[in-house]
Structures are given as structure tokens and as C-alpha cells.
Design an enzyme around this catalytic site. Sequence first.
Site, PDB file in Angstrom:
ATOM      1  CD  GLU A  93       1.592   6.587  39.625  1.00 54.87           C
ATOM      2  OE1 GLU A  93      -0.130   7.346  38.822  1.00 54.87           O
ATOM      3  OE2 GLU A  93       2.188   7.018  40.238  1.00 54.87           O
ATOM      4  CB  CYS A 106       4.792   7.746  48.195  1.00 57.24           C
ATOM      5  SG  CYS A 106       4.032   9.126  48.445  1.00 57.24           S
ATOM      6  CB  CYS A 113      -4.516  17.359  42.921  1.00 56.75           C
ATOM      7  SG  CYS A 113      -3.782  18.493  43.691  1.00 56.75           S
ATOM      8  CB  CYS A 117       2.025  22.814  40.909  1.00 58.38           C
ATOM      9  SG  CYS A 117       0.692  22.308  42.595  1.00 58.38           S
ATOM     10  CB  CYS A 120       2.134  18.046  39.570  1.00 59.74           C
ATOM     11  SG  CYS A 120       1.162  17.125  40.368  1.00 59.74           S
ATOM     12  CB  CYS A 334       3.652  11.459  41.762  1.00 61.63           C
ATOM     13  SG  CYS A 334       2.486  11.721  42.548  1.00 61.63           S
TER      14      CYS A 334
HETATM   15  S1  SF4 Z   1       1.842  18.528  43.297  1.00 58.07           S
HETATM   16 FE1  SF4 Z   1       0.365  17.872  42.102  1.00 58.07          FE
HETATM   17  S2  SF4 Z   1      -0.324  16.405  44.192  1.00 58.07           S
HETATM   18 FE2  SF4 Z   1       0.568  18.064  44.476  1.00 58.07          FE
HETATM   19  S3  SF4 Z   1      -0.542  19.673  45.215  1.00 58.07           S
HETATM   20 FE3  SF4 Z   1       0.266  19.969  43.290  1.00 58.07          FE
HETATM   21  S4  SF4 Z   1      -1.433  19.954  42.040  1.00 58.07           S
HETATM   22 FE4  SF4 Z   1      -1.515  18.888  43.976  1.00 58.07          FE
END
Ligand code: SF4
Length: 348
Positions: A93, A106, A113, A117, A120, A334
Amino acid sequence: MERIDIKSLNLEELTAQLKELGLPAFRAKQIYQWVHEKLVASFDDMTNLSKGLRDQLKERYELITLQIVDVRISQIDGTRKYLFGLPDGHIIESVLMKYKHGNSVCISSQVGCRMGCRFCASTLDGLERNLRPSEMLDQIYRIQTDLGERVSNVVVMGSGEPMDNYDNLIRFIHLLTDEHGLNISQRNITVSTCGIVPGILKLAEEDLQITLALSLHAPNDEVRKTLMPVANKYKLVDILAACHQYFVKTGRRLTFEYSLVSGVNDNLDEARALVNLIKDQQAHVNLIPVNPIKERDYVQSNQKAIQEFKGYLEKHGINVTVRREMGRDIGGACGQLRKSYMDQKKED
Ligand code: SF4
């Protein structure tokens, strides 16, 4: 024989490789410009090359081109969310935001990932793989081509932790800022990290003028650990020392991203702790009203809490803005568009 990813090669490397095929340096420059300046999607579009040469290139090289799977355009502010298909079938994306100062894209740096987090959506299925430099570049190339307007700013803040794909990130930046390519100013590029200390220190030595953004999100390690597992590995004191080192080496003011989550990190005690933590840093704080994601139970702070938090920081001399919510009508945080697309595909 596996074909070489031509879009990830710099001009010097391409010139050396084509020399082996007996081609002069000006040919390499022509081809490089087709790829990185005119942004063609196939070798057949390189119209000043003979058919024989185009066939020779096709045999040896692969021209990575992303496919637009879906685009959502905001009726409110013109923000566009793109879902791109990669050559191996993965989906990523990217987002285009239109500002007065120009078009900003972006991009994602990884498929998924592994940083985990809590707020996220990109990390819910873990890390699939790193993106190649060509795949990072082509998010920008396809968007500029689709839009018919120049992209002037790039933010590496989509899915993925850029420091977890360090070498490809650095190569991508050099290609993006190359005078024979899109020639985007280094100062118009921002790389956002969740706080990988060795990566920040390494980046400080690269002699680049890009902006470093730190996803801070909490004023102390305890709260940060509840939001970001990476906080168990790197302490804030070390992360901030590395950020300061980045400022000393590059002279670039830092950006600290702080997502406000209701009842988690948005009260005035936390604002006070944040001021104490960063008051000696040359930084700008970007407050982000967190986007709710359905797999987690985080709630966006209300306007009153956001304004009080901001006011407290300002009163204590911290440079702060609240990030405008772009593309509110085209779906959330996101990584969420990709996530709902993938979930939908699983059901089909
Ligand atoms: S915010 Fe999301 S994409 Fe960014 S480092 Fe944390 S888990 Fe990974």
C-alpha cells in the site's frame, strides 16, 4: 538464468554491465533515463533503442513494474490510496497526499512488518519480505505516472521498518535523488523508524540530508513497551542519544511522531514527561490522533485532550503540530486497506 533487476542498478553499475555487452556509455545513460526519468513500464517503450537491443535487454534484465490493483481517491482532500501488486503476487500500500507545497508520497519499505507495534495494521500478519530498491522506487514512479503530476516529497513511513531493510533503503535514496532520475531533493525525503539504534547511528554516517522521524509514542519506556515491543530491545535514553547524534552529524532537525491513544499516553502527566524527555533535542513533535483498527481496542483521543496536550508542549517551548487527517473518507490507518483486501481475498 535469473534476470537482473535493472531498476535497482545505479548509472555506474549499468554502464559497467552494458560495457561488457559492448555498448557505449551513452546507451547506458539513455536506458537509465527511460527507467528513472521517463518512468517507462516496459523495454518496448524505449523507442530510441533498436528492436534487437530491446530484445537483448529483456533477456538479461527484468524491469520491475508494479501493477495498480486498486486506487481510492478522497473526495475531501484528493488523497489517493494505492494498492500495488508486486511481481511475486504480494500486495503493498502507498499513499499520495496533496499539499500546497507539492505532492507527497508515503511508501512501504517491506511487505508486512515484524516490529509488532500495537496500534499498527501492517504488522498483524508479521513480515513477509523486504522490498527491493526498485519496488520502493516504483511506488513513486507509478503514482507520478498515474497522477500526471510531479511528486516532490517522499516519506518512508508506510508498511515496514526501513532500518530493517537498511541496504535497500540507502540504495533507494541514492536512486531517487540521482540527477539523471527523478532528482528529488534529499531534504524532501523523510525516513521514519520505530527506534532501531544501530540503524540510526549508521544513517548518521551516510552523509545524507534526509529528515529522520522517530516513532516515539510514549514519554517513558514503561508506556512505550505496552505499545511497541521494540522498546524491550532499545531504551529511550539510547534511542534519543542516537537521534541527537544524527542531528549533530547532519544538522537536520528531527521529527518525533507521537500517536495519541485515549487513556494510554494522552494525559498531562505524560505531556510533562515528554517535555522533560525531549527538551534538549532539536526536534519537532508531530501529534497523530491514532486511527482505530478493528483488531485492537485503541481509541482516538478526543479533541479536548489533543488540544490540551499540544498546548502543554507549546507552553514549554516545544515545536509541535497536530497531523491533519488526510483521506478520512477512504479508510483508516496505514496498512488497513491492504489488510482488508487480503482478508477479503482469503474469504473469496
Ligand atoms: S508502526 Fe507498523 S510498520 Fe511501523 S514499525 Fe511499527 S509495526 Fe512496523
